[in-house]
Structures are given as structure tokens and as C-alpha cells.
Enzyme design. Structure first.
Site, PDB file in Angstrom:
ATOM      1  N   SER A 134      11.437  52.306  19.873  1.00 20.44           N
ATOM      2  CA  SER A 134      11.626  50.865  19.728  1.00 20.44           C
ATOM      3  C   SER A 134      13.090  50.547  19.990  1.00 20.44           C
ATOM      4  CB  SER A 134      11.249  50.402  18.317  1.00 20.44           C
ATOM      5  OG  SER A 134      11.652  49.065  18.090  1.00 20.44           O
TER       6      SER A 134
ATOM      7  N   TYR B  63      12.560  51.810   9.253  1.00 15.98           N
ATOM      8  CA  TYR B  63      11.808  51.796  10.509  1.00 15.98           C
ATOM      9  C   TYR B  63      12.737  52.103  11.677  1.00 15.98           C
ATOM     10  CZ  TYR B  63       9.197  49.955  14.499  1.00 15.98           C
ATOM     11  OH  TYR B  63       8.581  49.812  15.729  1.00 15.98           O
TER      12      TYR B  63
END
Length: 262
Positions: free
Chosen positions: A140, A153
Site C-alpha cells: 500500500s 497498518y
């Protein structure tokens, strides 16, 4: 390995994983689909078998559970047909670092980082031995940007990027291609996990657009593919700055600015 290798895809029941399954099936690859939701995978497999004629195996597994993870590792080690791994399974949690529970953070790290690492480890020795194959790790853009505030995350996705780059250094000379794919905001069910309303977000990429772009990067053998980044020169400059530091960060003595106490 067969001329057209089979592809094992994690998180294959929906979203990015299901779209990778669709695209690789249409390229003539047999598939092994891995996710918790067997019913969704079976519905996807039925459709793709009818539309493409490829062979599709369903392997239900929760990659945060040791026994299930070991089952998928065994398949990657022992099934010589599988020549491509798409490490897509992942999740996110809502809230700040202070508010998140240790249990939730640990499960997040287990799925996003530990399981991804172990699956790559399961297939890499076999691919290196035969001198071909590919590992695709879905990271990501958050892994490059602590400013986004998704601390744990983002840390797992920074791990995915670094691991992919390190594996590319190790496995590339042995004939194994490793790609890190870095999406930004994409229309998937992950937003339900954090309690966010994706309908209220801007600049949301559709899953099909993301995967199609990532596969162009795959075909070009890019080490890092960032579909939402319009100016590729920005990544080149970012990575170039990192490379420029390498010759200056290994020294026997501290730099002058750290020799005088404040």
C-alpha cells in the site's frame, strides 16, 4: 513447472484477489484460490471455469490460524504446477494506536506481514531451484507515508515493500521475479473493517483498474508498481535519494553534529 504456471492467490474471495483470479484465468492460468469464504470462492470458480476453461482449486483457509497457514505453505512447497504467488490477503483496523487493542494489532500483523512472509518463504526455494516464477506482494502507498495516520497498518505495508525489494535482490539473479504493488484508496471491502464510508471518499480507484495496471507492471517486470502515481519520476527520485545515501551511512565515527552535546 508447466509452460503456463498455475497461480495461487490469497484473499481470493473478493476485491483485488478475486479480480486477479479473473485476469489470470483469462490469460490461461490454472488457479488455486485461498480465502476464508469458501462459498464465495466456489461461486467465482464456477463462473471462471465456465468462461475460461481453466482448472481451479479451492483452498479455504484463515491465514491467521497456524494450521490453515501450514496447509497453504505445504501446497506452495509441494505443488510443482504453482509458479506464481499473489500475496494479497490483508486487513485493516480502525482507530488510533492508543485505542487499538493488542489482540487486534497482533492479528493485523499476523495476516498482513507474518502470513505473507511465510507464504513467500514456502514457494521461493522451489522457484529459485528451477530458475523461474514470480511472487506478487500487495502492499500500500500507506507504507511510505506515516502522515496518513494508519500506524500499524502502514508499518505492515512498509514491511511488505522492504521484503519485496529485498527478495528482488536475492531472487532476481536466480530467475524469480518479485513485484510489490502499492495501491492507494481502492473500492474494496477493507473499508468495512475500519468503519469507513467509501462513498464519502474522493479519488477512489476501481478494483479492475488497479489490477489491470498492476498486471501491466507485472508484464514489464517492474520491481515496484504504484498504479495511482501519475509521475513515475517522483518514485524514481524517492528511490534515488535512498540509493544516494547508501555510500554515506556506514561510517566508523559519528558525524560531527553528534559529537557535541546539546
Amino acid at each position: 513447472m508447466s509452460q503456463i504456471p498455475a497461480v495461487l492467490i490469497t484473499g481470493a474471495s473478493t476485491g483485488i484477489g478475486a479480480t486477479y483470479a479473473d485476469r489470470f484465468a483469462r490469460r490461461g492460468h490454472d488457479l488455486v484460490l485461498v480465502a476464508r469464504d469458501a462459498a464465495r470462492m466456489e461461486a467465482l470458480a464456477v463462473r471462471l471455469r465456465e468462461e475460461t476453461g481453466v482448472v481451479i482449486d479451492i483452498l479455504p483457509a484463515d491465514l491467521t490460524e497456524a494450521a490453515d497457514l501450514a496447509k497453504v505453505e505445504g501446497r506452495l512447497r509441494n505443488d510443482a504446477r504453482i509458479g506464481i504467488l499473489v500475496n494479497n490477503a490483508g486487513t485493516a483496523i480502525g482507530g488510533t494506536f492508543v485505542d487499538q487493542s493488542v489482540a487486534d494489532m497482533t492479528k493485523l500483523v499476523t495476516l498482513n506481514a507474518t502470513a505473507l512472509l511465510r507464504l513467500a518463504k514456502a514457494i521461493a526455494p522451489r522457484l529459485a531451484e528451477i530458475g523461474e516464477g514470480a511472487i506478487v506482494n500487495i502492499g500500500s502507498v500507506v507504507g511510505t507515508a506515516p502522515e496518513f495516520g494508519l500506524t500499524v497498518y502502514g508499518a505492515t505495508k512498509a514491511f511488505v515493500l522492504f521484503l519485496s525489494q529485498g527478495l528482488a535482490q536475492e531472487l532476481g539473479p536466480k530467475g524469480v521475479y518479485v513485484q510489490a504493488v502499492l495501491p492507494a484508496t481502492t473500492r474494496t471491502e477493507i473499508w468495512d473493517h475500519v468503519g469507513a464510508d467509501i462513498a464519502a471518499m474522493s479519488n477512489v480507484m476501481e478494483v479492475g483498474d488497479l489490477v489491470d495496471a498492476a498486471l501491466i507492471g507485472f508484464d514489464r517486470r517492474e520491481p515496484v508498481t504504484i498504479p495511482p502515481l501519475h509521475d513515475a519520476g517522483q518514485w524514481d527520485a524517492f528511490d534515488g535519494a535512498r540509493m544516494a545515501m547508501l555510500g554515506n551511512i556506514v561510517n566508523a565515527q559519528p558525524t560531527e553534529r553528534y559529537r557535541t552535546p546539546a
